[in-house]
Design an enzyme around this catalytic site. Structure first.
Site, PDB file in Angstrom:
ATOM      1  N   ASP A 105      81.846  -8.429  28.943  1.00 55.04           N
ATOM      2  CA  ASP A 105      82.988  -8.564  29.518  1.00 55.04           C
ATOM      3  C   ASP A 105      83.996  -8.333  28.476  1.00 55.04           C
ATOM      4  O   ASP A 105      84.443  -9.335  27.898  1.00 55.04           O
ATOM      5  CB  ASP A 105      82.975 -10.108  30.222  1.00 55.04           C
ATOM      6  CG  ASP A 105      84.282 -10.410  30.851  1.00 55.04           C
ATOM      7  OD1 ASP A 105      85.254  -9.794  31.221  1.00 55.04           O
ATOM      8  OD2 ASP A 105      84.629 -11.711  30.984  1.00 55.04           O
ATOM      9  N   ASP A 109      80.397 -14.420  20.581  1.00 57.70           N
ATOM     10  CA  ASP A 109      81.665 -14.361  20.128  1.00 57.70           C
ATOM     11  C   ASP A 109      82.158 -14.243  18.701  1.00 57.70           C
ATOM     12  O   ASP A 109      81.537 -14.515  17.897  1.00 57.70           O
ATOM     13  CB  ASP A 109      82.649 -15.347  21.009  1.00 57.70           C
ATOM     14  CG  ASP A 109      83.771 -14.884  21.449  1.00 57.70           C
ATOM     15  OD1 ASP A 109      84.019 -14.233  22.562  1.00 57.70           O
ATOM     16  OD2 ASP A 109      84.875 -14.966  20.588  1.00 57.70           O
ATOM     17  N   ASP A 165      78.359 -10.856  14.025  1.00 56.78           N
ATOM     18  CA  ASP A 165      78.543 -10.007  13.018  1.00 56.78           C
ATOM     19  C   ASP A 165      77.533  -8.833  12.928  1.00 56.78           C
ATOM     20  O   ASP A 165      76.684  -8.930  14.047  1.00 56.78           O
ATOM     21  CB  ASP A 165      78.353 -10.620  11.371  1.00 56.78           C
ATOM     22  CG  ASP A 165      77.084 -11.350  11.257  1.00 56.78           C
ATOM     23  OD1 ASP A 165      76.071 -10.691  11.916  1.00 56.78           O
ATOM     24  OD2 ASP A 165      77.030 -12.419  10.841  1.00 56.78           O
ATOM     25  N   CYS A 191      89.354  -7.545  33.195  1.00 58.54           N
ATOM     26  CA  CYS A 191      90.301  -8.077  34.071  1.00 58.54           C
ATOM     27  C   CYS A 191      91.555  -7.061  34.169  1.00 58.54           C
ATOM     28  O   CYS A 191      92.605  -7.699  34.152  1.00 58.54           O
ATOM     29  CB  CYS A 191      90.457  -9.404  33.923  1.00 58.54           C
ATOM     30  SG  CYS A 191      91.034  -9.816  32.250  1.00 58.54           S
TER      31      CYS A 191
END
Length: 414
Positions: free
Chosen positions: A314, A270, A297, A367
């Site tokens: 996702d 992340d 990175d 989503c």
């Protein structure tokens, strides 16, 4: 909601007292004036007064969420129309209108003494003729979603307007679904299995499951059933090397680790370090030993080129599939954000897909219920990358499956 009919689960009206109502007022000010997320605000407000009992806390949480969900309707019923609400008087008018619509006893509330009850109900009846008012959506959002050909917006707008169910994901590293059902039943928490989603249970009645010892021991996580289906779609197996490239706080990474029976490697990535710190805590609680976290990175991505058997993307999105779970997004999302995030989505697809081995599979997921964030993005990627092939896709929507709205596409590297 009709006159003299109660909305929500409370069947009997009770006299309202300002100290408790003030909790709702405080939460609404923070959500709308300070632009804070509703779930974080409610959590903070509930912690601010340890004297509130369970009923008071439930009252504050439920009413705050429902007012946010119905914000445009209540403003209209209160006679505020499209006025930007930022003054305390406006918030108090909205609270009075809301409690009238719920048929609550407002006689103890000083700010509601001169409330025009008939006017509120007349405006409510009038609002039923306008979908945007009835279900509380902005003009641009209603217009955009009504043009979406892959959903029936008349059905979806109604399904998105109700409170979301609470789903659990059984941590199969520690317990089976049947064992967890029995354990929770002893605590007075009743759950049942979700057909087609092997790791999911749904609560029959809402409960603060985070306070349960079973949660603290890592026997389950709270995760929507539709979200769990994304990991099913990825088709992971024990011993594989799986990269979850937009892991966030790691709900799906934890699920992947459990499906892999702690055999192999799960690399959770992340751009926000605090999310990965939280994931490490959750992984320890879950007994998920195969999860390794990495801050994203350019060098990290390059080092992982051609290394993953499975890749989960996702990606960040508009969140237009999860509005019943995050109702404040209806008022905070702006149309220009969708254009900006589409660029990010395509960049992630183009750059992160290089981490997949030849012969490996990846899932692109959002989503959102918008084709421009889903099917269109996948088609664009496939047309620009001939070494990848589209396998299959699936849409989930609140009106059809009853879960949150998700899109997932399975893509294979040749």
């Amino acid at each position: 909601m009709k006159k003299n009919e109660q909305k929500g689960h409370n069947q009997e009206s009770r006299k309202l007292y300002f100290p408790v109502v003030e909790g709702v007022l405080k939460a609404l000010k923070e959500i709308f004036n300070e632009n804070k997320k509703a779930d974080k605000v409610i959590s903070g407000v509930l912690k601010s007064n340890p004297k509130w009992g369970a009923k008071d806390r439930a009252f504050i949480a439920e009413n705050t969420y429902e007012i946010v969900r119905n914000w445009r309707l209540i403003k209209y019923c209160a006679g505020l129309g499209d006025l930007k609400v930022n003054e305390e008087r406006h918030f108090l008018d909205i609270l009075a209108a809301w409690f009238v619509l719920r048929n609550e006893d407002i006689s103890n509330l000083h700010f509601a003494k001169n409330t025009d009850v008939n006017g509120i109900w007349n405006r409510y009846e009038d609002a039923q003729k306008d979908r945007k008012l009835k279900y509380s959506f902005t003009n641009w959002m209603d217009e955009k979603l009504s043009k979406e050909t892959r959903i029936n917006w008349d059905e979806e707008v109604e399904a998105m307007h109700v409170q979301a169910d609470v789903y659990l994901r059984v941590n199969t590293l520690r317990i089976s679904a049947d064992e967890l059902i029995d354990l929770l039943k002893k605590q007075g928490v009743y759950t049942k299995k979700v057909p087609g989603v092997p790791s999911a249970l749904v609560l029959e009645k809402r409960h603060n499951v985070f306070s349960l010892e079973e949660f603290k021991k890592g026997l389950f996580e709270v995760q929507d059933a539709g979200s769990q289906m994304i990991v099913d779609f990825l088709e992971v197996s024990p011993g594989q090397r799986v990269v979850d490239a937009c892991a966030g706080a790691g709900g799906k990474a934890l699920q992947i680790a459990s499906y892999m029976q702690n055999k192999g490697k799960v690399i959770a990535m992340d751009i926000e370090e605090y999310k990965l710190v939280e994931l490490k805590k959750r992984a320890k609680r879950n007994g998920a030993d195969t999860i390794e976290t990495r801050l994203i990175d350019a060098k990290v991505i390059k080092r992982l080129h051609d290394s993953a058997d499975r890749l989960l993307l996702d990606v960040p999105c508009s969140g237009l599939g999860v509005l019943k779970r995050n109702p404040d997004a209806k008022w905070k999302l702006q149309p220009e954000f969708i254009e900006e995030i589409k660029v990010v989505q395509q960049e992630i697809l183009q750059n992160y897909s290089k981490m997949l081995k030849p012969g490996g599979q990846m899932v692109y997921a959002t989503c959102s219920v918008l084709s421009e964030e889903n099917e269109d993005q996948v088609q664009k990627f496939i047309s620009n990358n001939p070494d990848f092939e589209f396998v299959r896709e699936q849409r989930l929507t609140p009106a059809v499956e009853g879960f949150d709205g998700f899109y997932m596409a399975l893509i294979k590297r040749k």
